[in-house]
Enzyme design. Structure first.
Site, PDB file in Angstrom:
ATOM      1  N   PRO A  24     -30.817  32.053 -34.732  1.00 27.05           N
ATOM      2  CA  PRO A  24     -30.248  31.894 -33.386  1.00 27.05           C
ATOM      3  C   PRO A  24     -28.728  32.058 -33.387  1.00 27.05           C
ATOM      4  CG  PRO A  24     -31.746  30.089 -33.903  1.00 27.05           C
ATOM      5  CD  PRO A  24     -31.541  30.853 -35.171  1.00 27.05           C
ATOM      6  N   GLU A  25     -28.231  32.822 -32.444  1.00 31.42           N
ATOM      7  CA  GLU A  25     -26.795  32.907 -32.216  1.00 31.42           C
ATOM      8  C   GLU A  25     -26.544  32.427 -30.791  1.00 31.42           C
ATOM      9  OE1 GLU A  25     -24.815  36.377 -33.676  1.00 31.42           O
ATOM     10  OE2 GLU A  25     -26.367  36.817 -35.136  1.00 31.42           O
ATOM     11  N   LYS A  55     -23.473  27.298 -30.799  1.00 28.35           N
ATOM     12  CA  LYS A  55     -24.917  27.119 -31.011  1.00 28.35           C
ATOM     13  C   LYS A  55     -25.338  25.665 -30.854  1.00 28.35           C
ATOM     14  CE  LYS A  55     -24.128  30.417 -34.612  1.00 28.35           C
ATOM     15  NZ  LYS A  55     -24.343  30.761 -36.026  1.00 28.35           N
ATOM     16  N   ARG A  97     -38.878  26.460 -39.886  1.00 27.26           N
ATOM     17  CA  ARG A  97     -38.065  26.258 -41.083  1.00 27.26           C
ATOM     18  C   ARG A  97     -37.620  24.812 -41.241  1.00 27.26           C
ATOM     19  NH1 ARG A  97     -35.122  30.893 -42.716  1.00 27.26           N
ATOM     20  NH2 ARG A  97     -34.262  29.527 -44.290  1.00 27.26           N
ATOM     21  N   ARG A 143     -21.354  37.488 -45.702  1.00 32.11           N
ATOM     22  CA  ARG A 143     -22.500  38.021 -44.976  1.00 32.11           C
ATOM     23  C   ARG A 143     -22.533  39.547 -45.063  1.00 32.11           C
ATOM     24  NH1 ARG A 143     -24.493  34.378 -41.345  1.00 32.11           N
ATOM     25  NH2 ARG A 143     -26.323  35.702 -41.498  1.00 32.11           N
TER      26      ARG A 143
END
Ligand SMILES: [Zn+2]
Length: 250
Positions: free
Chosen positions: A2-3, A58, A111, A239
């Site tokens: 999620p962003e 977020k 998760r 990243r």
């Protein structure tokens, strides 16, 4: 993962739970609800109603009525907010509010990296990336020796930009992810902020960061959707980063 756009859609889901009396809370997952003991969040919320849903980056939170505590929620790496969905309960529901009308709101998270917490602390979180003002953006992003990509990912600088939204935004702004943040001029910073807002708005409207024009081309063997040049790839800010060497030189 999620962003900001996914978090905004989750905030809109939480709004569907506003004004409904909470009659039960499943807060038995002590990892998701840390540091609270089982029953602690329940005791704080049963009998109350959520009155407003907010988001910064977020991070999500809801206010409660009669001066009750805020409920903080975070989607972690794979979570989402499910409201009144059948079938329920679901084995991936980590935290659940049950309403007097028979409906329910759950943090659904395979998760198990999401969080539910009472009175969340956001003091370490920067201003929201979609709402930050021009002057604050210039002052926070346009300084220091970090690569621009790493700067955008730092949630303490501005909040809500993840790996995909950062690559999409830098491509739209025609800025190399390797540029040193402190070396951008004001015009470049203002342009970057406009493209960040536009990329975020488009992703919210179209269903998430995966819908971005560059994100869809992003990957090994991918080519620039604008000019057809093969994309470059490197690890920046820890990243995997893709960019077009022709549109985003430097
Ligand atoms: Zn290009």
């Amino acid at each position: 993962m999620p962003e900001l756009p996914e978090a905004e859609r989750a905030r809109q889901q939480i709004e569907r739970g506003l004004g409904r009396e909470i009659v039960a809370v499943d807060d038995t997952d002590t990892y998701v609800c840390r540091p609270h003991a089982p029953g602690e969040i329940s005791a704080a919320l049963v009998g109350r109603r959520l009155t407003a849903a907010h988001r910064r980056g977020k991070f999500l939170w809801a206010e409660t009525d009669d001066g009750g505590p805020d409920l903080g929620l975070h989607l972690g790496m794979a979570g989402r907010i499910s409201v009144d969905e059948d079938p329920a309960p679901n084995r991936w529901d980590r935290f659940v509010l049950e309403f007097a009308d028979g409906g329910r709101m759950a943090l659904r998270d395979k998760r198990r990296l999401g969080r539910a917490v009472i009175e969340p602390d956001f003091s370490h979180v920067g201003p929201d990336a979609a709402e930050v003002s021009r002057d604050v953006f210039r002052a926070r992003v346009g300084r220091g020796t970090l690569a621009l990509k790493a700067k955008l990912l730092d949630q303490g600088v501005i909040a809500g930009v993840g790996n995909l939204l950062a690559d999409e935004t830098l491509w739209r702004a025609r800025l190399s992810p390797r540029r040193i943040a402190g070396e951008l001029d004001e015009e470049e910073l203002d342009h970057l902020r406009r493209e960040l807002r536009a990329a975020t708005r488009d992703a919210i409207r179209d269903g998430g960061v995966h819908t971005g024009r560059f994100v869809q081309a992003r990957g090994r063997g991918g080519t620039c959707p604008r000019c057809g040049t093969g994309l470059d790839r490197a690890t920046i800010g820890g990243r995997t980063t893709y960019w077009c060497p022709r549109c985003q030189p430097g």
